[in-house]
Enzyme design. Sequence first.
Site, PDB file in Angstrom:
ATOM      1  N   ASP A   1       9.001  28.779  36.379  1.00  0.00           N
ATOM      2  CA  ASP A   1       8.925  28.388  37.788  1.00  0.00           C
ATOM      3  C   ASP A   1       9.081  26.874  37.939  1.00  0.00           C
ATOM      4  O   ASP A   1       8.817  26.117  37.006  1.00  0.00           O
ATOM      5  CB  ASP A   1       7.573  28.853  38.350  1.00  0.00           C
ATOM      6  CG  ASP A   1       7.566  28.879  39.859  1.00  0.00           C
ATOM      7  OD1 ASP A   1       8.635  28.758  40.480  1.00  0.00           O
ATOM      8  OD2 ASP A   1       6.462  29.012  40.438  1.00  0.00           O
TER       9      ASP A   1
ATOM     10  N   ASN B   1      13.988  37.871  44.492  1.00  0.00           N
ATOM     11  CA  ASN B   1      14.861  36.690  44.616  1.00  0.00           C
ATOM     12  C   ASN B   1      16.114  36.950  45.452  1.00  0.00           C
ATOM     13  O   ASN B   1      16.797  36.006  45.858  1.00  0.00           O
ATOM     14  CB  ASN B   1      15.270  36.138  43.240  1.00  0.00           C
ATOM     15  CG  ASN B   1      14.154  35.409  42.524  1.00  0.00           C
ATOM     16  OD1 ASN B   1      14.099  35.355  41.298  1.00  0.00           O
ATOM     17  ND2 ASN B   1      13.241  34.821  43.279  1.00  0.00           N
TER      18      ASN B   1
ATOM     19  N   ARG C   1       3.103  30.273  32.415  1.00  0.00           N
ATOM     20  CA  ARG C   1       3.736  30.045  33.722  1.00  0.00           C
ATOM     21  C   ARG C   1       3.840  28.539  33.936  1.00  0.00           C
ATOM     22  O   ARG C   1       2.840  27.822  33.793  1.00  0.00           O
ATOM     23  CB  ARG C   1       2.938  30.696  34.850  1.00  0.00           C
ATOM     24  CG  ARG C   1       3.620  30.445  36.193  1.00  0.00           C
ATOM     25  CD  ARG C   1       3.143  31.352  37.301  1.00  0.00           C
ATOM     26  NE  ARG C   1       3.999  31.114  38.466  1.00  0.00           N
ATOM     27  CZ  ARG C   1       4.305  31.998  39.385  1.00  0.00           C
ATOM     28  NH1 ARG C   1       3.818  33.215  39.307  1.00  0.00           N
ATOM     29  NH2 ARG C   1       5.084  31.692  40.397  1.00  0.00           N
TER      30      ARG C   1
HETATM   31  C1  FPP Z   1      11.987  29.545  39.734  1.00  0.00           C
HETATM   32  O1  FPP Z   1      12.265  28.315  40.331  1.00  0.00           O
HETATM   33  C2  FPP Z   1      13.084  29.987  38.920  1.00  0.00           C
HETATM   34  C3  FPP Z   1      13.963  30.982  39.240  1.00  0.00           C
HETATM   35  C4  FPP Z   1      13.886  31.729  40.497  1.00  0.00           C
HETATM   36  C5  FPP Z   1      15.035  31.398  38.367  1.00  0.00           C
HETATM   37  C6  FPP Z   1      14.915  30.999  36.925  1.00  0.00           C
HETATM   38  C7  FPP Z   1      16.264  30.687  36.466  1.00  0.00           C
HETATM   39  C8  FPP Z   1      16.597  29.828  35.483  1.00  0.00           C
HETATM   40  C9  FPP Z   1      15.611  29.162  34.632  1.00  0.00           C
HETATM   41  C10 FPP Z   1      18.009  29.475  35.220  1.00  0.00           C
HETATM   42  C11 FPP Z   1      18.924  30.610  34.953  1.00  0.00           C
HETATM   43  C12 FPP Z   1      18.514  31.474  33.822  1.00  0.00           C
HETATM   44  C13 FPP Z   1      19.303  31.779  32.785  1.00  0.00           C
HETATM   45  C14 FPP Z   1      18.865  32.799  31.816  1.00  0.00           C
HETATM   46  C15 FPP Z   1      20.580  31.137  32.556  1.00  0.00           C
HETATM   47  P1  FPP Z   1      12.108  28.157  41.908  1.00  0.00           P
HETATM   48  O2  FPP Z   1      13.461  28.028  42.486  1.00  0.00           O
HETATM   49  O3  FPP Z   1      11.280  29.271  42.459  1.00  0.00           O
HETATM   50  O4  FPP Z   1      11.327  26.805  41.971  1.00  0.00           O
HETATM   51  P2  FPP Z   1      10.376  26.319  43.146  1.00  0.00           P
HETATM   52  O5  FPP Z   1       9.200  27.285  43.181  1.00  0.00           O
HETATM   53  O6  FPP Z   1       9.966  24.961  42.686  1.00  0.00           O
HETATM   54  O7  FPP Z   1      11.188  26.335  44.390  1.00  0.00           O
END
Ligand code: FPP
Length: 255
Positions: free
Chosen positions: A28, A76, A196
């Site tokens: 996250d 998502n 996390r």
């Molecule tokens: C949370 O950050 C992360 C995600 C929703 C996606 C995780 C994806 C990656 C790490 C990159 C792609 C993965 C691969 C395997 C290539 P957020 O956007 O919810 O962060 P925030 O809570 O700070 O807005």
Amino acid sequence: MPEPSYIPETLAGVPRSAWPGHIAIIMDGNGRWAEACGLPRIEGHREGAVNVPRITQEASRLGLVQLTLFAFSSENWRRPPHEIAFLMELYREYVVRERPTIMDNRIRFTTIGRRDGIPAHVLAEADRTTEMSAGNRGTVLCLAVNYGSRREIADAARRLAERAARGEIDPAAITEATLASHLDTAGMPDPDLLIRTAGEMRLSNFLLWQLSYAELWVTEKRWPDFREADLHQAMRDFAGRERRFGGLPAESEGA
Ligand code: FPP
């Protein structure tokens, strides 16, 4: 359990028997990382994707049994279309670009989650990496993509009900193991440790069944800033925890 190829300084003195075998991570904070850098959210995902092979390679070097990463949740899909498209493209690039590293490190790549909604060309590349690495006997890298735990459990319940209706299974004989064998994670060990990043204290519909007895470890660091040393720290803290699985502390057993 795969053999570690090195023991880092940061894990010195922690017996291997006390290390977690299976670590799951909720990656996250990509968006917040980008915001803090004055960049668009997708740049946080790009940097987050760079971090996936770094931490996977470390898990492999340490000889972990499995690393499970939450890459895209069933919730998502509520994000803006351009962000979803960007995440799907990152996933496709990842499974193509990392093939040589996956093979060199004998990593077995696999996924959990529903296929529907994921573009066919992305699924095709992910399937190719899965098939290519199927015979590898090192660390298992499991990406949770379009994954939601409640839906996974409901799907398993439906499949069991269908089998019972066909007379293939006796409802009275259904056990925890029967249900577990109908989950996406069938055959996988439960995670020992859940990490996390970015500070939130929740499970966000991730592996609710499988994490029943996992130790939880939360860091304020955002996923793009999470490094090998942070993984070691989580493992060190895990080794210091007392896992009772609902029983009593080891020294009071039989007292
Ligand atoms: C949370 O950050 C992360 C995600 C929703 C996606 C995780 C994806 C990656 C790490 C990159 C792609 C993965 C691969 C395997 C290539 P957020 O956007 O919810 O962060 P925030 O809570 O700070 O807005």
